[in-house]
Design a protein around this motif. Structure first.
Motif, PDB file in Angstrom:
ATOM      1  N   ALA A  44      29.195  13.750 -57.236  1.00  0.00           N
ATOM      2  CA  ALA A  44      28.673  12.762 -57.484  1.00  0.00           C
ATOM      3  C   ALA A  44      26.804  12.364 -57.498  1.00  0.00           C
ATOM      4  O   ALA A  44      26.946  11.369 -57.278  1.00  0.00           O
ATOM      5  N   ASP A  45      26.782  13.845 -56.879  1.00  0.00           N
ATOM      6  CA  ASP A  45      25.009  14.001 -57.323  1.00  0.00           C
ATOM      7  C   ASP A  45      24.946  13.215 -55.578  1.00  0.00           C
ATOM      8  O   ASP A  45      23.503  13.052 -56.013  1.00  0.00           O
ATOM      9  N   VAL A  46      25.050  12.896 -54.939  1.00  0.00           N
ATOM     10  CA  VAL A  46      24.520  12.234 -53.074  1.00  0.00           C
ATOM     11  C   VAL A  46      24.476  13.980 -52.786  1.00  0.00           C
ATOM     12  O   VAL A  46      25.328  14.689 -52.059  1.00  0.00           O
ATOM     13  N   LEU A  47      23.301  14.211 -52.889  1.00  0.00           N
ATOM     14  CA  LEU A  47      22.880  15.431 -52.410  1.00  0.00           C
ATOM     15  C   LEU A  47      21.669  15.459 -51.239  1.00  0.00           C
ATOM     16  O   LEU A  47      21.251  16.688 -50.581  1.00  0.00           O
ATOM     17  N   ARG A  48      22.507  14.634 -50.202  1.00  0.00           N
ATOM     18  CA  ARG A  48      21.016  14.358 -49.238  1.00  0.00           C
ATOM     19  C   ARG A  48      22.282  13.986 -47.887  1.00  0.00           C
ATOM     20  O   ARG A  48      22.145  13.135 -48.159  1.00  0.00           O
ATOM     21  N   ILE A  49      23.206  14.380 -47.397  1.00  0.00           N
ATOM     22  CA  ILE A  49      23.923  14.361 -46.447  1.00  0.00           C
ATOM     23  C   ILE A  49      24.212  14.788 -45.226  1.00  0.00           C
ATOM     24  O   ILE A  49      23.393  16.106 -45.090  1.00  0.00           O
ATOM     25  N   CYS A  50      24.056  13.866 -43.359  1.00  0.00           N
ATOM     26  CA  CYS A  50      23.962  14.125 -43.020  1.00  0.00           C
ATOM     27  C   CYS A  50      25.998  14.237 -42.321  1.00  0.00           C
ATOM     28  O   CYS A  50      26.532  13.421 -42.511  1.00  0.00           O
ATOM     29  N   VAL A  51      26.110  15.283 -41.249  1.00  0.00           N
ATOM     30  CA  VAL A  51      27.269  15.296 -40.912  1.00  0.00           C
ATOM     31  C   VAL A  51      27.252  15.540 -39.449  1.00  0.00           C
ATOM     32  O   VAL A  51      27.089  16.205 -39.337  1.00  0.00           O
ATOM     33  N   LEU A  52      27.867  14.635 -38.548  1.00  0.00           N
ATOM     34  CA  LEU A  52      27.652  14.372 -37.311  1.00  0.00           C
ATOM     35  C   LEU A  52      28.736  14.938 -36.803  1.00  0.00           C
ATOM     36  O   LEU A  52      29.877  14.289 -37.021  1.00  0.00           O
ATOM     37  N   THR A  53      28.387  15.861 -35.989  1.00  0.00           N
ATOM     38  CA  THR A  53      29.597  16.236 -34.915  1.00  0.00           C
ATOM     39  C   THR A  53      29.390  16.229 -33.375  1.00  0.00           C
ATOM     40  O   THR A  53      28.737  15.978 -33.028  1.00  0.00           O
ATOM     41  N   GLN A  54      30.168  16.400 -33.415  1.00  0.00           N
ATOM     42  CA  GLN A  54      30.660  16.387 -31.330  1.00  0.00           C
ATOM     43  C   GLN A  54      31.878  17.250 -31.151  1.00  0.00           C
ATOM     44  O   GLN A  54      31.384  17.866 -30.292  1.00  0.00           O
ATOM     45  N   TYR A  55      32.548  17.298 -31.004  1.00  0.00           N
ATOM     46  CA  TYR A  55      33.615  17.868 -30.498  1.00  0.00           C
ATOM     47  C   TYR A  55      34.294  19.379 -30.878  1.00  0.00           C
ATOM     48  O   TYR A  55      33.904  19.161 -32.001  1.00  0.00           O
ATOM     49  N   LYS A  56      33.696  19.871 -30.378  1.00  0.00           N
ATOM     50  CA  LYS A  56      34.174  21.665 -30.378  1.00  0.00           C
ATOM     51  C   LYS A  56      33.993  21.819 -31.592  1.00  0.00           C
ATOM     52  O   LYS A  56      34.351  22.295 -32.554  1.00  0.00           O
ATOM     53  N   SER A  57      32.242  21.781 -32.185  1.00  0.00           N
ATOM     54  CA  SER A  57      31.554  22.023 -33.329  1.00  0.00           C
ATOM     55  C   SER A  57      31.248  23.550 -33.592  1.00  0.00           C
ATOM     56  O   SER A  57      30.956  23.123 -35.212  1.00  0.00           O
ATOM     57  N   HIS A  58      31.573  23.758 -32.899  1.00  0.00           N
ATOM     58  CA  HIS A  58      30.688  25.365 -33.497  1.00  0.00           C
ATOM     59  C   HIS A  58      31.182  25.765 -34.689  1.00  0.00           C
ATOM     60  O   HIS A  58      30.374  26.299 -35.546  1.00  0.00           O
ATOM     61  N   SER A  59      32.583  25.819 -35.026  1.00  0.00           N
ATOM     62  CA  SER A  59      32.430  26.779 -36.089  1.00  0.00           C
ATOM     63  C   SER A  59      32.211  25.797 -37.328  1.00  0.00           C
ATOM     64  O   SER A  59      32.346  26.091 -38.725  1.00  0.00           O
ATOM     65  N   LEU A  60      32.700  24.387 -36.986  1.00  0.00           N
ATOM     66  CA  LEU A  60      32.640  24.130 -38.178  1.00  0.00           C
ATOM     67  C   LEU A  60      30.895  22.938 -38.569  1.00  0.00           C
ATOM     68  O   LEU A  60      30.622  24.178 -39.770  1.00  0.00           O
ATOM     69  N   ASP A  61      30.519  23.831 -37.832  1.00  0.00           N
ATOM     70  CA  ASP A  61      28.613  24.131 -37.814  1.00  0.00           C
ATOM     71  C   ASP A  61      28.279  25.072 -38.529  1.00  0.00           C
ATOM     72  O   ASP A  61      27.553  24.920 -39.222  1.00  0.00           O
ATOM     73  N   ARG A  62      28.915  25.622 -37.797  1.00  0.00           N
ATOM     74  CA  ARG A  62      28.783  27.315 -38.653  1.00  0.00           C
ATOM     75  C   ARG A  62      29.361  27.693 -39.813  1.00  0.00           C
ATOM     76  O   ARG A  62      28.659  28.030 -41.358  1.00  0.00           O
ATOM     77  N   HIS A  63      29.876  27.061 -40.808  1.00  0.00           N
ATOM     78  CA  HIS A  63      30.683  26.595 -41.983  1.00  0.00           C
ATOM     79  C   HIS A  63      29.984  25.457 -42.771  1.00  0.00           C
ATOM     80  O   HIS A  63      29.404  26.271 -43.702  1.00  0.00           O
ATOM     81  N   ILE A  64      29.868  24.586 -42.129  1.00  0.00           N
ATOM     82  CA  ILE A  64      28.541  23.947 -42.761  1.00  0.00           C
ATOM     83  C   ILE A  64      26.762  24.556 -43.722  1.00  0.00           C
ATOM     84  O   ILE A  64      26.176  24.824 -44.366  1.00  0.00           O
TER      85      ILE A  64
END
Length: 405
Positions: A51-71
């Motif tokens: 939908a052309d929302v092209l600036r996105i912040c993903v707020l992480t906290q719990y056991k986020s290593h694999s999520l951070d790496r994937h993003i």
């Protein structure tokens, strides 16, 4: 959005996901694999980016290593155009504390809003399976002059206790009441057996969001949650409206797939959503080239079905080798099913190995589970309950690398 109002996407991805244990024992819920090759977070990010929302912040906290790496490895946008998808871990910007709730998570991250100065902020959850065009929701939000618009979907009234529930006013869009997980909410006018459930997706006018977060922070009795605090506050001030998800039409969808949305917060819901992928005309299709779901495709060869192997009504990912029998199952990359093995109605994550003559039925096996030759999962319910996690509906779940007894 290009040529239109500026929208900053904030994706709430810090949830612990206790009800999805053991799949969340070592990872954040949005990082859990879904549909073979995807992560749950890919569905919300794909809807925003399409939908052309092209600036996105993903707020992480719990056991986020694999999520951070994937993003970081998957969601690379054009730096030339100033676009990005970035993980933002909890930073204790307002003192030595972690996030107290979803509203506090955004409050502690308001520097992101101040830096971008967007006209609107899309605050979306990270752990649902669906397709959506947020531009249509934004158009209603702007046309109606709302402070916040919450996406709602009609669900059976008996399921209300699992969701935030929206009571619309007589005009059908003004939110009259917002109840967080009520036990006995009123039904919809003319449809008493159904209610409007919040999808956890909100569009805010930026000033309204910032003001509400500061008001909430000053309330010592608040739970500092978007659904439990911010939405009731803005509802009481007459600034909240509902967007009916049934009005959202995604390019390339079929009539069967229209309006599909699943909260996969439990093992049973997660399993059932996978089964939705498998029919000839699936309730949710991963194949829509006009509104794709994006993810990372690793350097794996095509799947192989060899040596008399059989696969039917299944999703088979790259790198799989099937020598046994697979039916009504979803296999992630690198799964091996040996000769004589039988896999039925199951979800197997990356690199699961099912040995010769083994049986796996009605199970979810997380990555790197090794099922020895001749072993049986889903055959003896009493034995399964002794050694493994078993859901209310009898789905057996083994965590990452868990030994098979």
């Amino acid at each position: 959005m290009r040529g239109g109002p500026s929208v900053l996407g904030i994706v709430l991805a810090g949830g612990e996901g206790k009800r999805l244990m053991p799949l969340t024992a070592d990872r954040a819920k949005p990082a859990v694999t879904f549909g073979g090759t995807y992560r749950l977070v890919d569905f919300v990010l794909s809807s925003l980016v399409n939908a052309d929302v092209l600036r996105i912040c993903v707020l992480t906290q719990y056991k986020s290593h694999s999520l951070d790496r994937h993003i970081s490895t998957t969601w690379r946008m054009s730096s030339l155009l100033g676009n990005y998808v970035t993980p933002v871990p909890a930073q204790q910007r307002l003192g030595p504390r972690w996030y107290l709730g979803s509203a506090d998570a955004i409050l502690q991250s308001l520097n992101l809003v101040h830096d971008e100065q967007p006209d609107y902020v899309a605050v979306f959850g990270a752990d649902h399976v669906y397709r959506m065009d947020p531009r249509q929701m934004l158009a209603q939000h702007i046309d109606n002059g709302a402070g916040v618009t919450v996406a709602g979907i009609k669900v059976p009234r008996a399921e209300a206790s699992a969701f935030g529930i929206i009571t619309p006013g007589s005009d059908g869009t003004q939110v009259e009441r917002f109840l967080e997980k009520p036990t006995d909410p009123p039904g919809l006018p003319g449809d008493p057996d159904r209610v409007f459930a919040s999808m956890g997706n909100y569009l805010f006018s930026t000033k309204v969001l910032v003001d509400a977060l500061h008001r909430d922070a000053e309330d010592p009795h608040s739970v500092h949650d978007m659904g439990g605090s911010i939405l009731p506050m803005l509802t009481a001030r007459g600034q909240a409206q509902v967007y009916d998800f049934d009005e959202n039409h995604v390019p390339g969808e079929t009539s069967v797939q229209h309006g599909y949305w699943r909260d996969v917060g439990t093992l049973d819901a997660y399993y059932d959503a996978h089964m939705d992928l498998l029919s000839d005309r699936p309730a949710f299709s991963l194949d829509n080239r006009r509104w794709p779901i994006y993810t990372h495709a690793g350097p794996l060869p095509p799947a192989r079905i060899v040596a008399g192997g059989i696969a039917s009504e299944s999703v088979i990912s790259p790198g799989c080798v099937i020598r046994g029998q697979v039916s009504r199952s979803v296999l992630s990359p690198g799964v091996v099913v040996a000769e004589g093995a039988v896999v039925q109605g199951s979800v197997l994550h990356d690199n699961v190995r099912v040995g010769r003559g083994a049986i796996v039925r009605g199970a979810i096996l997380d990555k790197n589970v090794d099922v020895p030759p001749g072993a049986a999962i889903g055959v003896n319910p009493e034995r399964d309950r002794e050694f493994y996690t078993v859901s209310g509906n009898g789905v057996i779940a083994l965590g990452k690398g868990q030994p098979v007894r």
